[in-house]
Structures are given as structure tokens and as C-alpha cells.
Scaffold this active site. Structure first.
Site, PDB file in Angstrom:
ATOM      1  N   SER A 248       0.818  -1.129  -0.066  1.00 46.47           N
ATOM      2  CA  SER A 248       0.030  -0.008  -0.016  1.00 46.47           C
ATOM      3  C   SER A 248       1.022   1.110   0.165  1.00 46.47           C
ATOM      4  O   SER A 248       1.800   1.123   0.222  1.00 46.47           O
ATOM      5  CB  SER A 248      -0.992  -0.004   1.196  1.00 46.47           C
ATOM      6  OG  SER A 248      -0.330   0.475   2.346  1.00 46.47           O
ATOM      7  N   LYS A 249       0.172   2.555  -0.040  1.00 49.04           N
ATOM      8  CA  LYS A 249       0.850   3.683  -0.245  1.00 49.04           C
ATOM      9  C   LYS A 249       1.692   3.745   1.103  1.00 49.04           C
ATOM     10  O   LYS A 249       2.679   4.569   0.971  1.00 49.04           O
ATOM     11  CB  LYS A 249      -0.377   4.792   0.057  1.00 49.04           C
ATOM     12  CG  LYS A 249      -0.552   5.335  -1.225  1.00 49.04           C
ATOM     13  CD  LYS A 249      -1.047   6.965  -1.009  1.00 49.04           C
ATOM     14  CE  LYS A 249      -2.377   6.796  -0.324  1.00 49.04           C
ATOM     15  NZ  LYS A 249      -3.620   7.534  -0.935  1.00 49.04           N
ATOM     16  N   ARG A 250       1.731   3.151   2.231  1.00 48.99           N
ATOM     17  CA  ARG A 250       2.484   3.299   3.243  1.00 48.99           C
ATOM     18  C   ARG A 250       3.805   3.009   3.001  1.00 48.99           C
ATOM     19  O   ARG A 250       4.996   3.007   3.617  1.00 48.99           O
ATOM     20  CB  ARG A 250       1.923   2.470   4.525  1.00 48.99           C
ATOM     21  CG  ARG A 250       0.605   3.263   5.165  1.00 48.99           C
ATOM     22  CD  ARG A 250       0.331   2.461   6.562  1.00 48.99           C
ATOM     23  NE  ARG A 250      -0.252   1.221   6.182  1.00 48.99           N
ATOM     24  CZ  ARG A 250       0.323   0.121   6.637  1.00 48.99           C
ATOM     25  NH1 ARG A 250       1.527   0.244   7.316  1.00 48.99           N
ATOM     26  NH2 ARG A 250      -0.148  -1.059   6.354  1.00 48.99           N
ATOM     27  N   HIS A 251       3.797   1.867   2.097  1.00 44.77           N
ATOM     28  CA  HIS A 251       5.324   1.254   1.575  1.00 44.77           C
ATOM     29  C   HIS A 251       5.822   1.592   0.399  1.00 44.77           C
ATOM     30  O   HIS A 251       7.290   1.690   0.414  1.00 44.77           O
ATOM     31  CB  HIS A 251       5.063  -0.483   1.609  1.00 44.77           C
ATOM     32  CG  HIS A 251       4.243  -1.104   2.417  1.00 44.77           C
ATOM     33  ND1 HIS A 251       2.771  -1.651   2.100  1.00 44.77           N
ATOM     34  CD2 HIS A 251       4.394  -1.436   3.741  1.00 44.77           C
ATOM     35  CE1 HIS A 251       2.327  -1.850   3.372  1.00 44.77           C
ATOM     36  NE2 HIS A 251       3.379  -2.030   4.210  1.00 44.77           N
TER      37      HIS A 251
END
Ligand code: GLU
Ligand code: ZN
Length: 478
Positions: A248-251
Site C-alpha cells: 500500500s501507499k505506506r510502503h
């Protein structure tokens, strides 16, 4: 049978790398087999679908060069395919399913369902595993009463298929409930829309994310009831973060267009995506044509692969180097301009400079960064580099270098190098005494392509002027 595959995104956000990979595998299969690649916009979730998301899908696919043969903007019998424009078709198929006793109208209200859920919770201690109890299965059909339509799934036995990626998959019918196919307002839910479209569009193979494995039993049931063969199925594992979670965007940057903004080559993105989950021996770098030729379902992995930025960057840099310098220059132009450098697209120095920096640049942004000093009146000087190399004791050497260079006929890399090397040898001066000071004077940086290459591209006047300015600065440094 002519291959017909499709990509069926829901326009609810930017196009994620995982979806792009699904589109890519379908596209490769269509192109390899001379088949058709259909784009269908699944916009029946009206609350979450947006115009911007739709535009992002088209832009992303356009940028990646995944062209579709049927779908939005194709025209005639070949599109556009937006599910909200096909409600009549779903309605007809639902009527057939009801007539064949494979589906039924359900008049239960939200309140009824809530009560059923509470009864289940009271009996079992929680609401996990709650399924619609089939209240309306045997009720008289009342088409004019407000209703949803539910699929009537068998109460025993099982359903299975041989998945091209996952192998044999089987579900007992007891795991399935009579899911809603159509809402009260006549808009289909995903399963109905997908089956009716895949059937009426003559899709021969469905490749999609493996989050849809759980929907497949219900879909197979509908094909059977409609008397149609079930297409081949290929369920693709998702892309994972290095930690093993769903990416996801977090990664990482997960939107396709993020990579356009990062200065990536579309073919590099395709190459990296295809390899996340498919292999061809130990080959890492593929051109688009090679992928079309070599892609197969047999070598698609059964389990998720992990996103690896280092590998992605390596694939990206390899593709950048496969391009012609003139193309890299043109594609980097946008970022060259953003740096405030004014250089015409057809300025021959831009292509020459690009060619010099390409071996060490990873992206178009890095190319723009690396050619910066060629296109400024005076280079931006790294103060640390100046402090270290433009020192008083270097000043005389730089001035002497200018004198030597002024005598060189023509202004070509080889002639410059020969002349300077002969001079250094005759005077017994080690190259390193002038190389770094000259580099800093010419480029403002500690690292650059070869000095004589840089001088040739900069041209005689600019080179001499910068070296002389460097000598002055060195002298002033005291
Ligand atoms: N609209 C669905 C999705 O985006 C498509 C699933 C399918 O390909 O059948 O997940
Ligand atoms: Zn009901």
C-alpha cells in the site's frame, strides 16, 4: 477459438500497480494470440466511482501503452463499455435466471435482515458466518413489490474449476449464501455485472486479482444457469510489501502515474510488473516485444511476490539505457524546464549532454539533474567541492591549463585529451593535480562524465571561461 480477454477496473481511485499488472497480463495474452483486449469500466458502485478515477485509468493505460481494442472511446459495436450504460442487459439476464429458478426476488427489509442476524448471534454467540437464511426462496414471485434479486445457490455438493494459476480450486456449496445480484434500484452488484458482461462480450479467459477467487463459485453457478461455458480462469496473487503485507501507499509509490512523475520509462514499469509474479528462466530485462512473445500462464507464481524498490530501480535504469539519447533528451525535457534551464528541444547540446550522463542516470529526473551545468551561464558550485579543490595552490595549474587549451585546434574530445596529456607528461604533472579542480570549475561538482567529453559538449568559449573563473576563485580562496 479467438482469445478475448478483458480488464475490468472499478473507477474508485488511482490505478494501483497490482491492477496494472492484471491489465498487463491480459494485454500480453491478447497481443501474443492476435486476440482482443477489452476494457470495461465497472462503475456500478455509484457512491465510490468518480470521473477523476476513470480519467486516471485511461491516463495510466495510455502512459503504459496498454491499448485496448474494445471499450471506452472505441465506438461502434466495440464500446464504450461502462456498466451503467448496460443496465437493460443485466435486467434481461436476471429475468432469465429467475425464470430458470436460479435466482429469486427477495423482499426482506433491512429490519428483517437485522432480526435474522440477531437471531443467529443469539444462537451461536457471534455474527460470524451469518448467511441470508433463504426466507424468500419459496415466496411467491411479486415483480412489482420492492425487491433485490438473489442467486439461489445449491444447498449441497460443491463447485470447482481448474485455475490456470492456482490449480484445482473447490468450494462446498455450504460455504456460499444466496448473494444479492441486483439492488432495489436495478443496478447490478459485481458478480452479476461481471458474468453478464463476460458472457455477452465473449470473454474466453478471465485473469484478475485473487481477491475474486471467493466470487468465482457464484459466477460459475450463473454461467451454468445461463447455459454458457465457463471461461478459463487465472487468479493472480497480489503484490506484497517487503514485510509480507498487502502493498500500500505506506510502503511505496503504488499509483501507476506516480512512476510517470518519478521519471520512469513505461516499458520499465511493465518489465518490473511482469516479473513480479512471472518468470522466464533467470532473465530480468525484457523489451515489450519480448514480453509479448514469451509471456505464459504456466510461469505465473501461485503466491504473492514482494515489491523490491532496488530491483525496480535496476530494471528502470536498464530500460533508460536502452533508449536513444535523442529520445531520453526529449523525455527529460519536462524536468530540464522545471529546473529553470532554457534549452530548446532541438538544441544539439541537449542530446550530446544526455548521452554523456545516461550511463549513470536512473530516471529522467536524474538525467535533468545531471545535465544541469551544461545549460547555465555559470554552474551551481557545490561549496564543499570548491573548498576542497579550488584552492590557492591549484590556481596556477588551472591558468596553465587554460593557456594549453587555447592552443588546441578544433574542439573535440580526442584532440583535447591528447594535447593535455602530452603537456602533463612533458611537465611531469600528475593528472590528479588538475583533474578535480578542472572538473569543479567546469561543472561545479565532484563527479561528472569524463572531463574532455564535458569540454567538448560545453564548447570552447564556455569551457575556457569556466576554467578561468575557477582559477580566479582558487586564487581568491587564499
Ligand atoms: N471491478 C473488479 C475489480 O476491480 C473486476 C474484477 C474482475 O476482473 O472480474 O476488482
Ligand atoms: Zn428475503
Amino acid at each position: 477459438m479467438t482469445v478475448r480477454v478483458r480488464f475490468a477496473p472499478s473507477p474508485t481511485g488511482y490505478l494501483h500497480l497490482g491492477s496494472a499488472r492484471t491489465a498487463l497480463y491480459n494485454w500480453l495474452w491478447a497481443r501474443q494470440n492476435g486476440g482482443s483486449f477489452v476494457l470495461r469500466v465497472e462503475d456500478t458502485d455509484q457512491e465510490r466511482s468518480t470521473q477523476e478515477a476513470e480519467a486516471a485509468i485511461f491516463d495510466s493505460m495510455g502512459w503504459l501503452g496498454l491499448d485496448w481494442d474494445e471499450g471506452p472511446n472505441v465506438g461502434g459495436d466495440h464500446g464504450p463499455y461502462f456498466q451503467m450504460q448496460r443496465l437493460e442487459i443485466y435486467r434481461e439476464h436476471v429475468d432469465t435466471l429467475i425464470a430458470r429458478d436460479a435466482a429469486y426476488r427477495c423482499y426482506c427489509t433491512a429490519e428483517d435482515l437485522k432480526k435474522a442476524r440477531e437471531a443467529h448471534t443469539a444462537a451461536t454467540g457471534n455474527d460470524h458466518g451469518f448467511r441470508y437464511p433463504g426466507t424468500c426462496r419459496e415466496r411467491a414471485d411479486e415483480p412489482d413489490r420492492e425487491h433485490v434479486v438473489r442467486l439461489k445457490v445449491p444447498t449441497e455438493g460443491s463447485v470447482g474449476w481448474k485455475d490456470l494459476v492456482k490449480g484445482e480450486i473447490e468450494f462446498g456449496w455450504e460455504t456460499q449464501q444466496d448473494a444479492v445480484l441486483m439492488r432495489r434500484n436495478g443496478v447490478p452488484l459485481y458478480n452479476l455485472g461481471a458474468v453478464v458482461d463476460d458472457l455477452t462480450m465473449g470473454i474466453t479467459l478471465i485473469a484478475r486479482g485473487d481477491d475474486h477467487v471467493i466470487n468465482t463459485p457464484q459466477q460459475i453457478r450463473m454461467y451454468e444457469a445461463l447455459g454458457a461455458p465457463v471461461p478459463q480462469m487465472a487468479h493472480l496473487p497480489m503484490i506484497l510489501a517487503p514485510s509480507g503485507e498487502k502493498l500500500s501507499k505506506r510502503h511505496a509509490a503504488v499509483g501507476v502515474l506516480d512512476y510517470q512523475e518519478l521519471g520512469y520509462v513505461p516499458d520499465a514499469v511493465l518489465n518490473y510488473l511482469v516479473r513480479l509474479g512471472w518468470s522466464h528462466g533467470d532473465q530480468e530485462i525484457f523489451t515489450r516485444d519480448e514480453l509479448v512473445e514469451k509471456f505464459d500462464w504456466e510461469h505465473v507464481g501461485h503466491t504473492g511476490s514482494k515489491y523490491d524498490l532496488k530491483k525496480f530501480q535496476h530494471v528502470q535504469a536498464s530500460h533508460l539505457r536502452m533508449l536513444e539519447p535523442a529520445d531520453v533528451a526529449a523525455l527529460s525535457q519536462r524536468w530540464v524546464t522545471e529546473r529553470g534551464l532554457s534549452v530548446a528541444e532541438d538544441d544539439p547540446r541537449l542530446v550530446a549532454a544526455t548521452e554523456l550522463v545516461m550511463p549513470r542516470a536512473g530516471t529522467f529526473i536524474e538525467v535533468a539533474e545531471a545535465v544541469d551545468y551544461f545549460f547555465r551561464d555559470t554552474p551551481e558550485v557545490d561549496p564543499k567541492a570548491a573548498k576542497k579543490f579550488l584552492t590557492a595552490e591549484r590556481a596556477e595549474r588551472l591558468t596553465a591549463l587554460v593557456t594549453q587549451l587555447e592552443a588546441v585546434e578544433g574542439w573535440r574530445r580526442d584532440g583535447l585529451e591528447q594535447h593535455v596529456m602530452a603537456w602533463l607528461q612533458a611537465e611531469d604533472i600528475p593528472l590528479k593535480e588538475i583533474a578535480q579542480p578542472a572538473r569543479v570549475a567546469l561543472t561545479g561538482r565532484k563527479a561528472s562524465p569524463g572531463l574532455f567529453d564535458v569540454m567538448e559538449v560545453l564548447g570552447r568559449d564556455r569551457s575556457l571561461e569556466r576554467l578561468a573563473a575557477g582559477a580566479d576563485r582558487a586564487r581568491a580562496a587564499g
